[in-house]
Design an enzyme around this catalytic site. Structure first.
Site, PDB file in Angstrom:
ATOM      1  N   CYS A 158       0.622  -1.289   0.012  1.00 44.45           N
ATOM      2  CA  CYS A 158      -0.069   0.167   0.041  1.00 44.45           C
ATOM      3  C   CYS A 158       0.924   1.300  -0.106  1.00 44.45           C
ATOM      4  CB  CYS A 158      -0.974   0.061   1.162  1.00 44.45           C
ATOM      5  SG  CYS A 158      -2.025   1.602   1.302  1.00 44.45           S
TER       6      CYS A 158
ATOM      7  N   CYS B  64      -0.376   4.156   1.991  1.00 44.91           N
ATOM      8  CA  CYS B  64      -0.164   3.846   3.479  1.00 44.91           C
ATOM      9  C   CYS B  64       1.025   4.208   3.859  1.00 44.91           C
ATOM     10  CB  CYS B  64      -0.662   2.581   3.951  1.00 44.91           C
ATOM     11  SG  CYS B  64      -2.042   1.847   3.338  1.00 44.91           S
ATOM     12  N   ASP B  65       2.162   3.688   3.166  1.00 41.05           N
ATOM     13  CA  ASP B  65       3.641   3.903   3.647  1.00 41.05           C
ATOM     14  C   ASP B  65       4.396   4.726   2.859  1.00 41.05           C
ATOM     15  OD1 ASP B  65       2.895   1.934   5.541  1.00 41.05           O
ATOM     16  OD2 ASP B  65       2.846   0.050   3.975  1.00 41.05           O
TER      17      ASP B  65
END
Ligand code: NDP
Length: 315
Positions: free
Chosen positions: A136, A139-140
């Site tokens: 992701c 997300c990261d």
């Protein structure tokens, strides 16, 4: 241990689950939605959604899911931030159990558990999970500002992830196993326009290396051919974008599925192999996997469930 009864249990959120919730609650079925451990589903891990009708300027995935959720709640859907751990579809009404061991007895069940990211199956993916390996970018990606990263895959998701990462990272490699990108024209064009994205065609990943986290990937080009060559790339982040598998494990053995685990539905309906159990969204859609399609099948599932309850005098 508590026991609760409902006419309609919706398992899973995302566009399918919330749309089923909107329709079922407007039909006064007072559904209960178990949101699961990723409320809002895959769209909460994406950035801009440009192809959902009604949003000509685009909308962020999480914001869109908040609106879906609010609409379901507005009409009376009850939402539980928990996961269903077990189901028993062998008798009617159906018996399900959540992660805390609480029971829920349902006259009809709508499954909208979606799909999850696939990994390559390398032992290094486990070794470096959370230490440079991710599925992701939204997300990261933040952790890789001004660093080098790689995205595996050549589809729309991989392009989307690579484009997002290209705004943060110094350089983005795309590791693509074929000699072309399977992604749509528009995405291919956007990737081509980015100076800091380099596509490694005909390449597969053999492993990752690094002391305390990912420092590089071992790549093989033209694997299994006379031109086979091996080389390393220096990267800090390794992002998987090679597709998804359906989240259908807890239904295995109880519902008919295809070889990949997608729940089979009858024709254009959402009827599964068990009467009174319906499936909508990506868990039953190996083909289209689009948010708008998931929302459409969520609507169908609620209508199918309503009809089923009416025919069985449960309304
Ligand atoms: P896809 O199945 O379309 O693409 C998967 C990619 O990963 C392919 O390039 C595939 O290679 C590659 N791949 C699969 N397995 C491996 C492996 N073991 N090793 C290396 N590479 C591998 O998945 P997506 O998630 O990209 O897209 C799914 C659907 O969602 C599509 O219909 C897509 O159009 C849609 N989508 C739409 C978006 C949008 O419109 N904004 C955004 C994201 C997704 P190969 O080509 O060789 O099979």
């Amino acid at each position: 241990m508590n026991t609760e009864k409902t006419r309609v249990l919706i398992i899973g959120s995302g566009p399918a689950g919330y749309t089923a919730g909107i329709y079922a609650s407007r039909a006064n079925l007072r559904p209960i939605i178990y949101e699961g451990n990723q409320p809002g589903g895959q769209l909460t891990q994406t950035t801009e959604i440009e192809n959902f009708p009604g949003y000509p300027q685009g909308i962020q995935g999480p914001a869109m899911m908040d609106e879906f959720r609010a609409q379901a709640v507005k009409f009376g859907a009850e939402i539980k931030s928990k996961t269903i751990a077990k189901v028993d579809f062998s008798k009617h009404p159906f018996e399900c159990e959540d992660e805390d061991g609480d029971k829920i007895i349902a006259d009809a069940v709508i499954i909208c558990t979606g799909a999850s990211a696939k990994y390559l199956g390398l032992s290094d993916e486990d070794k470096y999970r959370g230490l440079g390996v991710s599925a992701c970018a939204t997300c990261d990606g933040f952790f890789y500002r001004k660093k080098n990263v790689a995205v595996v895959g050549g589809g729309d998701t991989a392009c989307e992830e690579a484009l997002y990462l290209s705004t943060l990272a110094k350089k983005v490699y795309m590791i693509v196993r074929k000699d072309y990108l399977r992604a749509s024209d528009v995405m291919r064009r956007r990737v081509a326009e980015k100076d800091n994205i380099e596509i490694l065609f005909n390449c597969n990943t053999e492993g990752l290396f690094g002391e305390d986290g990912v420092e590089g990937a071992r790549i093989v080009r033209h694997r299994g051919t006379p031109e086979e060559e091996h080389f390393d790339i220096a990267i800090d982040g390794f992002f998987l974008a090679i597709g998804h598998h359906p989240n259908s494990e807890i239904f295995r053995g109880q519902l008919d599925m295809d070889a990949e685990g997608y729940i089979k539905v009858a024709g254009a309906t959402t009827h599964t192999s068990v009467e009174g159990v319906f499936a909508a969204g990506d868990v039953a859609d190996p083909r289209y996997r689009q948010a708008v399609c998931a929302a459409g099948t969520g609507c169908r599932a609620a209508l199918d469930a309503e009809k089923f309850l009416m025919e069985h005098n449960e309304l």
